[in-house]
Design a protein around this motif. Sequence first.
Motif, mmCIF file in Angstrom:
data_model
loop_
_atom_site.group_PDB
_atom_site.id
_atom_site.type_symbol
_atom_site.label_atom_id
_atom_site.label_comp_id
_atom_site.label_asym_id
_atom_site.label_seq_id
_atom_site.Cartn_x
_atom_site.Cartn_y
_atom_site.Cartn_z
ATOM 1 N N GLN A 213 21.012 -0.002 -21.709
ATOM 2 C CA GLN A 213 20.149 0.346 -22.828
ATOM 3 C C GLN A 213 18.695 -0.077 -22.607
ATOM 4 O OE1 GLN A 213 22.693 -1.751 -22.853
ATOM 5 N NE2 GLN A 213 22.371 -3.538 -24.164
ATOM 6 N N ASN A 214 18.450 -0.956 -21.633
ATOM 7 C CA ASN A 214 17.088 -1.417 -21.375
ATOM 8 C C ASN A 214 16.538 -0.975 -20.019
ATOM 9 O OD1 ASN A 214 16.851 -2.963 -23.809
ATOM 10 N ND2 ASN A 214 18.205 -4.483 -22.900
ATOM 11 N N LEU A 215 17.365 -0.332 -19.205
ATOM 12 C CA LEU A 215 16.957 0.008 -17.842
ATOM 13 C C LEU A 215 15.814 1.018 -17.802
ATOM 14 C CD1 LEU A 215 20.077 0.153 -15.498
ATOM 15 C CD2 LEU A 215 17.960 -1.125 -15.179
ATOM 16 N N ILE A 216 15.845 2.010 -18.688
ATOM 17 C CA ILE A 216 14.770 3.010 -18.690
ATOM 18 C C ILE A 216 13.444 2.340 -19.018
ATOM 19 C CG2 ILE A 216 13.875 5.053 -19.878
ATOM 20 C CD1 ILE A 216 16.695 6.052 -20.189
ATOM 21 N N LYS A 217 13.446 1.465 -20.002
ATOM 22 C CA LYS A 217 12.233 0.737 -20.362
ATOM 23 C C LYS A 217 11.731 -0.102 -19.189
ATOM 24 C CE LYS A 217 10.479 -2.706 -23.629
ATOM 25 N NZ LYS A 217 10.831 -3.578 -24.782
ATOM 26 N N SER A 218 12.649 -0.817 -18.518
ATOM 27 C CA SER A 218 12.267 -1.639 -17.363
ATOM 28 C C SER A 218 11.701 -0.775 -16.240
ATOM 29 C CB SER A 218 13.481 -2.422 -16.854
ATOM 30 O OG SER A 218 13.983 -3.286 -17.841
ATOM 31 N N SER A 219 12.302 0.388 -16.003
ATOM 32 C CA SER A 219 11.849 1.283 -14.937
ATOM 33 C C SER A 219 10.469 1.849 -15.239
ATOM 34 C CB SER A 219 12.850 2.427 -14.746
ATOM 35 O OG SER A 219 14.116 1.924 -14.380
ATOM 36 N N VAL A 220 10.220 2.199 -16.490
ATOM 37 C CA VAL A 220 8.900 2.732 -16.882
ATOM 38 C C VAL A 220 7.821 1.667 -16.698
ATOM 39 C CG1 VAL A 220 7.523 3.546 -18.840
ATOM 40 C CG2 VAL A 220 9.814 4.464 -18.462
ATOM 41 N N VAL A 221 8.134 0.437 -17.073
ATOM 42 C CA VAL A 221 7.170 -0.660 -16.902
ATOM 43 C C VAL A 221 6.844 -0.861 -15.429
ATOM 44 C CG1 VAL A 221 6.851 -3.155 -17.137
ATOM 45 C CG2 VAL A 221 7.804 -1.843 -19.034
ATOM 46 N N VAL A 222 7.880 -0.857 -14.577
ATOM 47 C CA VAL A 222 7.673 -1.004 -13.135
ATOM 48 C C VAL A 222 6.824 0.140 -12.593
ATOM 49 C CG1 VAL A 222 8.846 -0.913 -10.893
ATOM 50 C CG2 VAL A 222 9.747 -2.369 -12.715
ATOM 51 N N PHE A 223 7.134 1.359 -13.008
ATOM 52 C CA PHE A 223 6.380 2.536 -12.558
ATOM 53 C C PHE A 223 4.898 2.418 -12.918
ATOM 54 C CE2 PHE A 223 4.533 6.624 -13.906
ATOM 55 C CZ PHE A 223 4.499 7.281 -12.674
ATOM 56 N N LEU A 224 4.582 2.075 -14.147
ATOM 57 C CA LEU A 224 3.186 2.001 -14.598
ATOM 58 C C LEU A 224 2.424 0.886 -13.890
ATOM 59 C CD1 LEU A 224 3.641 2.589 -18.440
ATOM 60 C CD2 LEU A 224 2.745 4.195 -16.736
ATOM 61 N N ILE A 225 3.069 -0.260 -13.720
ATOM 62 C CA ILE A 225 2.388 -1.392 -13.065
ATOM 63 C C ILE A 225 2.077 -1.066 -11.608
ATOM 64 C CG2 ILE A 225 2.714 -3.764 -12.249
ATOM 65 C CD1 ILE A 225 4.166 -4.367 -14.821
ATOM 66 N N ILE A 226 3.052 -0.494 -10.886
ATOM 67 C CA ILE A 226 2.821 -0.150 -9.485
ATOM 68 C C ILE A 226 1.765 0.945 -9.352
ATOM 69 C CG2 ILE A 226 3.882 0.788 -7.391
ATOM 70 C CD1 ILE A 226 6.485 -0.530 -8.217
ATOM 71 N N LEU A 227 1.823 1.950 -10.204
ATOM 72 C CA LEU A 227 0.852 3.042 -10.156
ATOM 73 C C LEU A 227 -0.564 2.529 -10.374
ATOM 74 C CD1 LEU A 227 0.285 6.086 -9.971
ATOM 75 C CD2 LEU A 227 0.641 6.214 -12.449
ATOM 76 N N ILE A 228 -0.756 1.718 -11.385
ATOM 77 C CA ILE A 228 -2.089 1.166 -11.673
ATOM 78 C C ILE A 228 -2.563 0.288 -10.522
ATOM 79 C CG2 ILE A 228 -3.361 -0.392 -13.195
ATOM 80 C CD1 ILE A 228 -1.558 0.624 -15.492
ATOM 81 N N PHE A 229 -1.658 -0.527 -9.982
ATOM 82 C CA PHE A 229 -2.016 -1.406 -8.866
ATOM 83 C C PHE A 229 -2.459 -0.601 -7.645
ATOM 84 C CE2 PHE A 229 -0.733 -3.694 -4.989
ATOM 85 C CZ PHE A 229 -1.446 -4.871 -5.147
ATOM 86 N N LEU A 230 -1.722 0.448 -7.297
ATOM 87 C CA LEU A 230 -2.060 1.271 -6.132
ATOM 88 C C LEU A 230 -3.377 2.011 -6.318
ATOM 89 C CD1 LEU A 230 1.461 2.790 -5.313
ATOM 90 C CD2 LEU A 230 0.252 1.025 -4.025
ATOM 91 N N LEU A 231 -3.621 2.502 -7.524
ATOM 92 C CA LEU A 231 -4.867 3.240 -7.789
ATOM 93 C C LEU A 231 -6.086 2.327 -7.753
ATOM 94 C CD1 LEU A 231 -3.711 5.603 -10.683
ATOM 95 C CD2 LEU A 231 -4.267 6.254 -8.328
#
Length: 301
Positions: A23-41
């Motif tokens: 029930q929390n995995l999608i939320k955790s995955s979205v957070v990981v995606f946004l943090i990595i994307l912002i960091f790379l950019l």
Amino acid sequence: MRFYINTEYLKKEIEYPKRYQSQNLIKSSVVVFLIILIFLLLFKPFGVYDPELRMHYFFICFLHAFIPALVLLLYFGVLYYFRKAKNRIKWTLLKEYINIGILFIVIGTSSFLIRDLLYNNPNNWSWNYFFEEIRNCFVAGIFFYFVLRLSSFYFESKKGSSFVLQFIPLVAEPKKTSLNPNIFISTQVKQDDFSLDIDQLLFVKADGNYIELTKYSGDQITTEVKRISLTQFESQIADYPHFFRCHRTYLVNIFKIQNVTGNSQGYLLSFNETDLKIPVSRKQIDSFNNYYQELRKKYIA
């Protein structure tokens, strides 16, 4: 200096983390995606060479952020499904670190497999780039993992969300508990005096000039009301150090506690014998922690 690892702490069983539950995995995955994307950019890490790029850098960053998020979702989704199916709900820090390490290897391998899609380089399929992707994943992954763990702990504590404490139930060795379990309690009225088997007592609740004794005996929970204040009762069992005044209205047998949960406002104590939970007030948290550690050294160590 000798290098020491507390293996007992790593192997201590805790509840399966909510962040890895379905029930929390999608939320955790979205957070990981946004943090990595912002960091790379923002930082363009790991020496990006623009002439080799097959597409706009933003889309490359998008894929490099999307893959870890997707792998995280699938890996822990499958893991949680099988653990739940086998009723294996317990978890340890050692298991977490092992699974995170496996996750990094899978993510690094996935990043290596899409190199031909992203980069125009004749050596894309070389062992050198394979190990480089694994290395980069571990370097960045370890950093992000601990940042996310610290952030999660901070915000959960800030908003008062519950978290499982690293609590080991105490079971005293018989040779170290030589006190007679049967004691006589004197009240203000002589005919109300009573005998008590202290080993059966789970906790005591104050109710004005009365107390409510909750005991466990013969696979049965019983409750008795006695005419004596909690302070007077506490003074008469002072020789039994495993009883702790955890709250203004509660006295608890630490040997009977099975689990502790809590937040920034206090703890809740749970028992095997009953579903009732006993509060530890905010002011008593430090005293409870210290008292528990002292008992553990005295009776367990």
